[in-house]
Write a protein that holds these residues in place. Structure first.
Motif, PDB file in Angstrom:
ATOM      1  N   LYS A 151       0.840  -1.118  -0.018  1.00 31.63           N
ATOM      2  CA  LYS A 151      -0.079   0.021   0.003  1.00 31.63           C
ATOM      3  C   LYS A 151       0.839   1.251  -0.023  1.00 31.63           C
ATOM      4  O   LYS A 151       0.664   2.092  -0.690  1.00 31.63           O
ATOM      5  CB  LYS A 151      -0.957   0.090   1.252  1.00 31.63           C
ATOM      6  CG  LYS A 151      -1.939   1.176   1.266  1.00 31.63           C
ATOM      7  CD  LYS A 151      -2.895   1.094   2.183  1.00 31.63           C
ATOM      8  CE  LYS A 151      -3.713   2.310   2.461  1.00 31.63           C
ATOM      9  NZ  LYS A 151      -4.506   2.192   3.678  1.00 31.63           N
ATOM     10  N   ASN A 152       1.928   1.185   0.757  1.00 27.36           N
ATOM     11  CA  ASN A 152       2.912   2.306   0.891  1.00 27.36           C
ATOM     12  C   ASN A 152       3.388   2.615  -0.615  1.00 27.36           C
ATOM     13  O   ASN A 152       3.737   3.683  -0.953  1.00 27.36           O
ATOM     14  CB  ASN A 152       4.041   2.207   1.813  1.00 27.36           C
ATOM     15  CG  ASN A 152       3.425   2.116   3.242  1.00 27.36           C
ATOM     16  OD1 ASN A 152       2.081   2.860   3.330  1.00 27.36           O
ATOM     17  ND2 ASN A 152       3.942   1.584   4.280  1.00 27.36           N
ATOM     18  N   ALA A 153       3.942   1.555  -1.048  1.00 30.10           N
ATOM     19  CA  ALA A 153       4.609   1.673  -2.536  1.00 30.10           C
ATOM     20  C   ALA A 153       3.643   1.978  -3.591  1.00 30.10           C
ATOM     21  O   ALA A 153       3.930   2.863  -4.364  1.00 30.10           O
ATOM     22  CB  ALA A 153       4.992   0.069  -3.084  1.00 30.10           C
ATOM     23  N   ALA A 154       2.423   1.598  -3.475  1.00 32.15           N
ATOM     24  CA  ALA A 154       1.401   2.180  -4.377  1.00 32.15           C
ATOM     25  C   ALA A 154       1.153   3.917  -4.188  1.00 32.15           C
ATOM     26  O   ALA A 154       1.194   4.388  -5.179  1.00 32.15           O
ATOM     27  CB  ALA A 154       0.209   1.411  -4.244  1.00 32.15           C
ATOM     28  N   THR A 169       3.407   5.763  -2.873  1.00 33.62           N
ATOM     29  CA  THR A 169       4.665   6.370  -3.486  1.00 33.62           C
ATOM     30  C   THR A 169       4.320   6.548  -4.878  1.00 33.62           C
ATOM     31  O   THR A 169       4.930   7.616  -5.612  1.00 33.62           O
ATOM     32  CB  THR A 169       5.901   5.685  -3.125  1.00 33.62           C
ATOM     33  OG1 THR A 169       5.868   5.844  -1.593  1.00 33.62           O
ATOM     34  CG2 THR A 169       7.061   6.370  -3.670  1.00 33.62           C
ATOM     35  N   ASN A 170       4.120   5.254  -5.763  1.00 31.42           N
ATOM     36  CA  ASN A 170       4.091   5.547  -7.315  1.00 31.42           C
ATOM     37  C   ASN A 170       3.211   6.643  -7.786  1.00 31.42           C
ATOM     38  O   ASN A 170       3.295   7.204  -8.663  1.00 31.42           O
ATOM     39  CB  ASN A 170       3.716   4.132  -7.628  1.00 31.42           C
ATOM     40  CG  ASN A 170       4.859   2.996  -7.454  1.00 31.42           C
ATOM     41  OD1 ASN A 170       6.213   3.677  -7.649  1.00 31.42           O
ATOM     42  ND2 ASN A 170       4.642   1.856  -7.736  1.00 31.42           N
ATOM     43  N   ARG A 171       1.909   6.629  -6.932  1.00 31.07           N
ATOM     44  CA  ARG A 171       0.910   7.622  -7.436  1.00 31.07           C
ATOM     45  C   ARG A 171       1.509   8.832  -7.285  1.00 31.07           C
ATOM     46  O   ARG A 171       1.291   9.995  -8.161  1.00 31.07           O
ATOM     47  CB  ARG A 171      -0.182   7.349  -6.587  1.00 31.07           C
ATOM     48  CG  ARG A 171      -1.101   6.326  -7.023  1.00 31.07           C
ATOM     49  CD  ARG A 171      -2.722   6.364  -6.463  1.00 31.07           C
ATOM     50  NE  ARG A 171      -2.690   6.151  -5.014  1.00 31.07           N
ATOM     51  CZ  ARG A 171      -2.575   5.062  -4.456  1.00 31.07           C
ATOM     52  NH1 ARG A 171      -2.629   3.946  -5.369  1.00 31.07           N
ATOM     53  NH2 ARG A 171      -2.461   5.000  -3.063  1.00 31.07           N
ATOM     54  N   GLU A 172       2.189   9.371  -6.381  1.00 24.91           N
ATOM     55  CA  GLU A 172       2.847  10.607  -6.094  1.00 24.91           C
ATOM     56  C   GLU A 172       3.784  10.914  -7.096  1.00 24.91           C
ATOM     57  O   GLU A 172       3.586  11.930  -7.606  1.00 24.91           O
ATOM     58  CB  GLU A 172       3.245  10.670  -4.407  1.00 24.91           C
ATOM     59  CG  GLU A 172       2.509  10.608  -3.259  1.00 24.91           C
ATOM     60  CD  GLU A 172       3.090  10.474  -1.965  1.00 24.91           C
ATOM     61  OE1 GLU A 172       4.236  10.640  -2.021  1.00 24.91           O
ATOM     62  OE2 GLU A 172       2.310  10.322  -1.427  1.00 24.91           O
ATOM     63  N   ALA A 173       4.604   9.872  -7.456  1.00 30.53           N
ATOM     64  CA  ALA A 173       5.472  10.387  -8.384  1.00 30.53           C
ATOM     65  C   ALA A 173       4.787  10.640  -9.767  1.00 30.53           C
ATOM     66  O   ALA A 173       5.523  11.360 -10.533  1.00 30.53           O
ATOM     67  CB  ALA A 173       6.459   8.906  -8.618  1.00 30.53           C
ATOM     68  N   ALA A 174       3.846   9.723 -10.075  1.00 32.05           N
ATOM     69  CA  ALA A 174       3.262   9.742 -11.360  1.00 32.05           C
ATOM     70  C   ALA A 174       2.409  11.324 -11.480  1.00 32.05           C
ATOM     71  O   ALA A 174       1.985  11.739 -12.512  1.00 32.05           O
ATOM     72  CB  ALA A 174       2.143   8.821 -11.527  1.00 32.05           C
ATOM     73  N   ASP A 175       2.049  11.897 -10.115  1.00 28.07           N
ATOM     74  CA  ASP A 175       1.508  13.188 -10.310  1.00 28.07           C
ATOM     75  C   ASP A 175       2.441  14.073 -10.517  1.00 28.07           C
ATOM     76  O   ASP A 175       1.977  15.316 -10.913  1.00 28.07           O
ATOM     77  CB  ASP A 175       0.677  13.311  -8.796  1.00 28.07           C
ATOM     78  CG  ASP A 175      -0.539  12.642  -8.620  1.00 28.07           C
ATOM     79  OD1 ASP A 175      -1.303  12.082  -9.688  1.00 28.07           O
ATOM     80  OD2 ASP A 175      -1.110  12.350  -7.526  1.00 28.07           O
ATOM     81  N   GLU A 176       3.623  14.020 -10.394  1.00 29.41           N
ATOM     82  CA  GLU A 176       4.703  15.097 -10.598  1.00 29.41           C
ATOM     83  C   GLU A 176       4.805  15.244 -12.162  1.00 29.41           C
ATOM     84  O   GLU A 176       5.078  14.066 -12.753  1.00 29.41           O
ATOM     85  CB  GLU A 176       5.946  14.767  -9.869  1.00 29.41           C
ATOM     86  CG  GLU A 176       5.868  14.828  -8.734  1.00 29.41           C
ATOM     87  CD  GLU A 176       7.226  14.324  -7.889  1.00 29.41           C
ATOM     88  OE1 GLU A 176       8.352  14.385  -8.325  1.00 29.41           O
ATOM     89  OE2 GLU A 176       7.448  14.088  -6.726  1.00 29.41           O
TER      90      GLU A 176
END
Length: 94
Positions: free
Chosen positions: A48-51, A53-60
């Motif tokens: 869940k934490n990795a997902a 983090t991936n979502r946050e990175a994709a938003d940049e």
């Protein structure tokens, strides 16, 4: 937070529909069995934490050429394959 101690073969109930059973405890590892309705999502916290983090990175957002330069600097894309930028924008391969 509720903290409980359970031995192998023991279980606990969450509400009427979720049961968590301790299957074994060996070498510092606990094996659990979880019975729950299919509508209940069961996910390991690190996933869940990795997902998230991936979502946050994709938003940049970053311009494509900045991303390309980053890939080149890390060895991800050879320079020979990189598109060249022109006044009209990045050159397209034909």
């Amino acid at each position: 937070m509720l903290i409980l101690q359970r031995k192998a073969g023991e279980s606990l109930l969450i509400g009427d529909e979720i049961e968590i059973s301790v299957l074994s405890v060996e070498a510092g590892r606990v094996r659990l069995a979880i019975e729950a309705p299919k509508s209940v999502a069961i996910l390991r916290s690190e996933l869940k934490n990795a997902a998230a983090t991936n979502r946050e990175a994709a938003d940049e957002e970053a311009p494509p050429l900045t991303l390309l330069e980053l890939l080149q600097n890390t060895g991800g894309v050879p320079l020979a394959e990189a598109p060249k930028e022109t006044a009209e924008g990045p050159e397209q391969k034909k």
